[in-house]
Motif scaffolding. Structure first.
Motif, PDB file in Angstrom:
ATOM      1  N   GLY A   1      10.862   9.094 -12.434  1.00 28.40           N
ATOM      2  CA  GLY A   1      10.117   9.441 -11.227  1.00 28.40           C
ATOM      3  C   GLY A   1       9.014   8.464 -10.854  1.00 28.40           C
ATOM      4  N   ASP A   2       8.842   7.392 -11.640  1.00 30.09           N
ATOM      5  CA  ASP A   2       7.833   6.388 -11.319  1.00 30.09           C
ATOM      6  C   ASP A   2       8.306   5.562 -10.116  1.00 30.09           C
ATOM      7  N   ILE A   3       7.395   5.287  -9.212  1.00 30.20           N
ATOM      8  CA  ILE A   3       7.725   4.528  -8.004  1.00 30.20           C
ATOM      9  C   ILE A   3       7.100   3.140  -8.072  1.00 30.20           C
ATOM     10  N   THR A   4       7.928   2.142  -7.837  1.00 29.06           N
ATOM     11  CA  THR A   4       7.479   0.754  -7.785  1.00 29.06           C
ATOM     12  C   THR A   4       7.816   0.199  -6.411  1.00 29.06           C
ATOM     13  N   GLU A   5       6.823  -0.355  -5.749  1.00 25.73           N
ATOM     14  CA  GLU A   5       7.039  -0.989  -4.448  1.00 25.73           C
ATOM     15  C   GLU A   5       6.893  -2.490  -4.622  1.00 25.73           C
ATOM     16  N   PHE A   6       7.752  -3.244  -3.934  1.00 23.81           N
ATOM     17  CA  PHE A   6       7.636  -4.691  -3.964  1.00 23.81           C
ATOM     18  C   PHE A   6       8.207  -5.281  -2.685  1.00 23.81           C
ATOM     19  N   GLN A   7       7.802  -6.516  -2.412  1.00 22.93           N
ATOM     20  CA  GLN A   7       8.233  -7.217  -1.212  1.00 22.93           C
ATOM     21  C   GLN A   7       8.816  -8.573  -1.600  1.00 22.93           C
ATOM     22  N   GLU A   8       9.726  -9.038  -0.759  1.00 21.26           N
ATOM     23  CA  GLU A   8      10.263 -10.386  -0.879  1.00 21.26           C
ATOM     24  C   GLU A   8      10.344 -10.974   0.525  1.00 21.26           C
TER      25      GLU A   8
ATOM     26  N   TYR B   1      11.446   1.402  -5.450  1.00 19.33           N
ATOM     27  CA  TYR B   1      12.357   1.838  -6.506  1.00 19.33           C
ATOM     28  C   TYR B   1      11.755   3.032  -7.234  1.00 19.33           C
ATOM     29  N   THR B   2      12.553   4.089  -7.364  1.00 21.59           N
ATOM     30  CA  THR B   2      12.137   5.271  -8.118  1.00 21.59           C
ATOM     31  C   THR B   2      12.938   5.299  -9.407  1.00 21.59           C
TER      32      THR B   2
ATOM     33  N   MET C   1      16.549   9.565   1.099  1.00 25.45           N
ATOM     34  CA  MET C   1      15.657  10.163   0.106  1.00 25.45           C
ATOM     35  C   MET C   1      16.284  10.251  -1.284  1.00 25.45           C
ATOM     36  N   ASP C   2      17.619  10.405  -1.385  1.00 26.44           N
ATOM     37  CA  ASP C   2      18.241  10.614  -2.691  1.00 26.44           C
ATOM     38  C   ASP C   2      18.653   9.315  -3.383  1.00 26.44           C
ATOM     39  N   GLU C   3      18.344   8.179  -2.821  1.00 28.25           N
ATOM     40  CA  GLU C   3      18.682   6.893  -3.421  1.00 28.25           C
ATOM     41  C   GLU C   3      17.502   6.375  -4.255  1.00 28.25           C
ATOM     42  N   PRO C   4      17.762   5.833  -5.455  1.00 26.52           N
ATOM     43  CA  PRO C   4      16.640   5.308  -6.251  1.00 26.52           C
ATOM     44  C   PRO C   4      16.022   4.042  -5.654  1.00 26.52           C
ATOM     45  N   LEU C   5      16.829   3.237  -4.948  1.00 26.05           N
ATOM     46  CA  LEU C   5      16.309   2.027  -4.324  1.00 26.05           C
ATOM     47  C   LEU C   5      16.360   2.181  -2.812  1.00 26.05           C
ATOM     48  N   LYS C   6      15.199   2.155  -2.218  1.00 21.83           N
ATOM     49  CA  LYS C   6      15.101   2.202  -0.765  1.00 21.83           C
ATOM     50  C   LYS C   6      14.660   0.814  -0.308  1.00 21.83           C
ATOM     51  N   TYR C   7      15.134   0.386   0.860  1.00 22.15           N
ATOM     52  CA  TYR C   7      14.726  -0.918   1.356  1.00 22.15           C
ATOM     53  C   TYR C   7      14.749  -0.947   2.874  1.00 22.15           C
TER      54      TYR C   7
END
Length: 160
Positions: A130-137, A125-126, A98-104
């Motif tokens: 506080g903005d959250i961006t989700e993406f896939q590769e 990515y937070t 939870m405390d990491e800006p990049l989760k994967y």
């Protein structure tokens, strides 16, 4: 030289410029590597990048091109994922703290008949705001066997 420059290349160029480092950057397909009159003591290729060459013929071409740019007795250092690693899902990993800006979360599927490993990667990515961006590769890697690579290295070296 390719006009297709990736974002990490742009970041690297900017950092070198800020530090006044005289680094030259070349972005090319490894199988078509051409650096006129350039020879090096050492070439490196890390992060299992060679596995991303899905065609064994192009893999052989990449080795040949690297060897053509090495001085006599020069070294080519690279790492690869083994077929064993790809079959056994060693590519699977996650960081969902939870405390990491990049989760994967990365999940792999190996297709033995094709010797291809498909890795589906989900990221979140937070930003500091506080903005959250989700993406896939999706990444594909070819499972080269040790004996194949050894043979290709011999052939590539012999043609220089």
């Amino acid at each position: 030289w390719s006009s297709d420059v990736c974002s990490s290349d742009l970041v690297a160029r900017q950092k070198a410029k800020e530090r006044e480092l005289p680094i030259r950057y070349f972005v090319q397909d490894a199988a078509e590597l051409t650096l006129p009159k350039q020879r090096f003591d050492l070439c490196t290729c890390l992060f299992d990048s060679m596995n991303y060459i899905l065609d064994p013929t192009r893999f052989q071409m990449a080795l040949q091109r690297v060897f053509e740019h090495l001085v006599p007795r020069g070294l080519f250092i690279f790492d690869m994922n083994s077929e064993y690693a790809l079959i056994n899902n060693f590519f699977d990993q996650e960081n969902l703290l939870m405390d990491e800006p990049l989760k994967y979360d990365w999940r792999s599927t190996y297709v033995p008949s094709l010797r291809i490993c498909k890795v589906d990667m989900d990221f979140e990515y937070t930003s500091p705001e506080g903005d959250i961006t989700e993406f896939q590769e999706t990444h594909l890697q070819y499972a080269y066997r040790t004996e194949e690579v050894k043979e290709m290295l011999k052939i590539g070296r012999a043609h220089v």
